[in-house]
Design a protein around this motif. Structure first.
Motif, PDB file in Angstrom:
ATOM      1  N   GLU A 268       0.712  -1.221   0.195  1.00 43.08           N
ATOM      2  CA  GLU A 268       0.021   0.000  -0.076  1.00 43.08           C
ATOM      3  C   GLU A 268       0.778   1.327  -0.055  1.00 43.08           C
ATOM      4  N   LYS A 269       0.454   2.264  -0.048  1.00 41.73           N
ATOM      5  CA  LYS A 269       1.030   3.588  -0.195  1.00 41.73           C
ATOM      6  C   LYS A 269       1.012   4.286   1.135  1.00 41.73           C
ATOM      7  N   TYR A 270       2.042   5.123   1.690  1.00 34.65           N
ATOM      8  CA  TYR A 270       2.182   5.571   2.893  1.00 34.65           C
ATOM      9  C   TYR A 270       2.448   7.107   2.593  1.00 34.65           C
ATOM     10  N   HIS A 271       1.930   7.795   3.772  1.00 34.00           N
ATOM     11  CA  HIS A 271       2.017   9.275   3.746  1.00 34.00           C
ATOM     12  C   HIS A 271       3.338   9.496   4.759  1.00 34.00           C
ATOM     13  N   ILE A 272       3.451   8.798   5.641  1.00 30.57           N
ATOM     14  CA  ILE A 272       4.692   8.921   6.408  1.00 30.57           C
ATOM     15  C   ILE A 272       5.563   7.495   6.687  1.00 30.57           C
ATOM     16  N   ILE A 273       6.834   7.675   6.355  1.00 32.18           N
ATOM     17  CA  ILE A 273       7.739   6.598   6.437  1.00 32.18           C
ATOM     18  C   ILE A 273       8.819   6.990   7.424  1.00 32.18           C
ATOM     19  N   LEU A 274       8.922   6.129   8.498  1.00 27.64           N
ATOM     20  CA  LEU A 274      10.101   6.243   9.340  1.00 27.64           C
ATOM     21  C   LEU A 274      10.927   5.044   9.207  1.00 27.64           C
ATOM     22  N   CYS A 275      12.363   5.382   9.087  1.00 29.77           N
ATOM     23  CA  CYS A 275      13.266   4.425   8.628  1.00 29.77           C
ATOM     24  C   CYS A 275      14.648   4.755   9.662  1.00 29.77           C
ATOM     25  N   ASN A 276      14.326   4.470  10.762  1.00 34.79           N
ATOM     26  CA  ASN A 276      15.307   4.996  11.897  1.00 34.79           C
ATOM     27  C   ASN A 276      16.106   3.773  12.169  1.00 34.79           C
ATOM     28  N   GLY A 277      17.365   4.027  12.472  1.00 35.70           N
ATOM     29  CA  GLY A 277      18.324   3.023  13.030  1.00 35.70           C
ATOM     30  C   GLY A 277      18.928   1.822  12.012  1.00 35.70           C
ATOM     31  N   ILE A 278      18.639   2.157  10.653  1.00 38.40           N
ATOM     32  CA  ILE A 278      19.173   1.132   9.701  1.00 38.40           C
ATOM     33  C   ILE A 278      19.953   1.714   8.730  1.00 38.40           C
ATOM     34  N   LEU A 279      19.356   2.787   8.159  1.00 39.87           N
ATOM     35  CA  LEU A 279      20.161   3.505   6.940  1.00 39.87           C
ATOM     36  C   LEU A 279      21.467   3.780   7.220  1.00 39.87           C
ATOM     37  N   GLY A 280      22.500   3.287   6.670  1.00 37.80           N
ATOM     38  CA  GLY A 280      23.965   3.700   6.923  1.00 37.80           C
ATOM     39  C   GLY A 280      24.560   2.817   8.002  1.00 37.80           C
ATOM     40  N   GLY A 281      23.742   2.160   8.645  1.00 36.44           N
ATOM     41  CA  GLY A 281      24.243   1.506  10.011  1.00 36.44           C
ATOM     42  C   GLY A 281      25.004   0.189   9.807  1.00 36.44           C
ATOM     43  N   PRO A 282      25.311  -0.782  10.998  1.00 32.85           N
ATOM     44  CA  PRO A 282      25.989  -1.914  10.779  1.00 32.85           C
ATOM     45  C   PRO A 282      25.423  -2.921   9.900  1.00 32.85           C
ATOM     46  N   PHE A 283      24.256  -2.928   9.681  1.00 33.55           N
ATOM     47  CA  PHE A 283      23.510  -3.761   9.048  1.00 33.55           C
ATOM     48  C   PHE A 283      23.034  -3.729   7.649  1.00 33.55           C
ATOM     49  N   LEU A 284      23.195  -2.332   7.281  1.00 34.35           N
ATOM     50  CA  LEU A 284      22.554  -1.876   6.235  1.00 34.35           C
ATOM     51  C   LEU A 284      23.334  -0.566   5.697  1.00 34.35           C
ATOM     52  N   HIS A 285      24.631  -0.664   4.896  1.00 31.66           N
ATOM     53  CA  HIS A 285      25.412   0.374   4.569  1.00 31.66           C
ATOM     54  C   HIS A 285      25.892   0.379   3.129  1.00 31.66           C
ATOM     55  N   ALA A 286      26.003  -0.580   2.575  1.00 30.22           N
ATOM     56  CA  ALA A 286      26.670  -0.521   1.174  1.00 30.22           C
ATOM     57  C   ALA A 286      25.599   0.317   0.295  1.00 30.22           C
ATOM     58  N   HIS A 287      26.306   1.386  -0.416  1.00 27.34           N
ATOM     59  CA  HIS A 287      25.650   2.274  -1.261  1.00 27.34           C
ATOM     60  C   HIS A 287      24.441   1.841  -2.157  1.00 27.34           C
ATOM     61  N   GLU A 288      24.978   0.515  -2.692  1.00 22.33           N
ATOM     62  CA  GLU A 288      23.784   0.236  -3.773  1.00 22.33           C
ATOM     63  C   GLU A 288      22.443  -0.362  -3.043  1.00 22.33           C
ATOM     64  N   GLU A 289      23.024  -1.159  -1.876  1.00 18.01           N
ATOM     65  CA  GLU A 289      21.517  -1.673  -0.835  1.00 18.01           C
ATOM     66  C   GLU A 289      20.888  -0.635  -0.395  1.00 18.01           C
TER      67      GLU A 289
END
Length: 349
Positions: A268-289
């Motif tokens: 579905e479509k969202y008006h608000i998306i929080l993506c805290n504590g993951i982007l650029g951290g130890p589990f997800l940081h490779a640019h392409e990912e």
């Protein structure tokens, strides 16, 4: 075994908890020939160790010296202990789970005992595994301790500046909403941020019929913990979670789903998306990912919607991508970056 995929409504109703509990965990004692063989080998190793080591490491109050550590690791091969622990994890869960990474990040048995606070309880690895196989309650606490370790757990009030910013943004658009407001807490962990977001919407004047919040995380145990406020390995935190859940009447508007952000396609479509504590951290940081995840999330956004990402990567030493790099990835994914009080934010025009 297939992987378990949950879509659970937040609730404190015992009947729903029990139904999902029985679906997730193997009930009663675990009897497994392979596990029994591993326990017997560990018992033999421990008996040799106990009869050989003149100053046992398990004495209460005894400092673990380099000599004790060296002797212990010589006699108690952690790779064999880990194999038995992986086996008990596999036989405890009613579905396919990747082994908990914490079993592979420690260097030896003493480090594992210290990290999991098991001193003076089950220093004999065979006794620990035997107790886990026999005692379901201890086994469940142990599993949560492995998959939701306290040092990686979430908490309330982690991103107060972001919440203040989002409240102002919501107020500024009060006449523009097409209700209901749909929200996603991506990589929600044990759900604290999802509940805070719902609380913020109530505070901002929205009725519970005017919004929905979905928390998504890869680990079914996290989904289970988030939906029911259940953290048996961390009782103070469990009490805090359930107290927060009881503090407002929005539980029917909150649900949690199992989703791997690297491959998940929002339905579905969202008006608000929080993506805290993951982007650029130890589990997800490779640019392409990171870019792939952002693009997937952007596909699930309403026009005019907002994506926010903040972090608490241990004071920054585990932060792999700078804010400038993240802002660049948001822009490349079609978002217009706007000044945010904490972390980064982007609007889909």
């Amino acid at each position: 075994m297939k992987k378990i995929h949950f879509n659970l409504q937040a609730t404190l109703e015992e009947s729903q908890f029990e139904k999902t509990f029985q679906r997730l965990f193997v009930q009663g004692s675990i009897v497994d020939h392979d596990l029994g063989r591993r326990m017997a080998r560990l018992e033999n190793l421990f008996q040799v160790y106990r009869s050989t080591c003149p100053v046992p490491c398990w004495s209460r109050g005894l400092a673990v010296t380099n000599e004790i550590r060296r002797v212990t690791e010589t006699y108690l091969d952690y790779s064999l202990i880990r194999q038995a622990l992986v086996r008990i994890v596999k036989k405890s869960l009613a579905g396919h789970f990747d082994p908990p990474q914490v079993l592979f990040t420690v260097d030896g048995w003493l480090e594992f005992l210290e990290m999991k606070a098991l001193w003076d309880q089950h220093v004999n690895p065979a006794a620990l595994v035997a107790n886990l196989a026999e005692n379901q309650a201890d086994r469940v606490r142990f599993l949560f301790g492995l998959y939701l370790p306290q040092q990686f757990g979430g908490s309330y009030g982690r991103y107060p500046s972001q919440l203040d910013f989002l409240e102002r943004w919501l107020t500024s658009r009060s006449e523009q909403w097409h209700l209901p407001i749909t929200c996603l807490d991506a990589a929600c962990g044990s759900g604290e941020g999802s509940y805070e977001l719902a609380g913020l919407l109530l505070k901002s004047g929205f009725d519970i019929s005017q919004f929905r919040v979905t928390g998504a995380t890869i680990n079914p145990l996290e989904v289970f913990a988030a939906a029911y406020g259940y953290l048996p390995h961390d009782i103070p935190r469990e009490h805090a979670n359930r107290q927060y859940m009881r503090s407002f009447g929005a539980l029917p508007m909150i649900n949690f789903v199992t989703a791997d952000l690297k491959s998940w396609e929002p339905t579905e479509k969202y008006h608000i998306i929080l993506c805290n504590g993951i982007l650029g951290g130890p589990f997800l940081h490779a640019h392409e990912e990171v870019e792939s995840v952002i693009k997937r999330l952007v596909k699930g956004m309403h026009s005019g919607g907002i994506l926010l990402a903040a972090d608490r990567f241990h004071g920054g030493w585990k932060k792999m991508l700078s804010q400038q790099e993240l802002e660049g990835l948001l822009t490349r994914s079609g978002l217009t970056v706007i000044p945010a009080s904490e972390g980064v934010a982007g609007i889909l025009k």
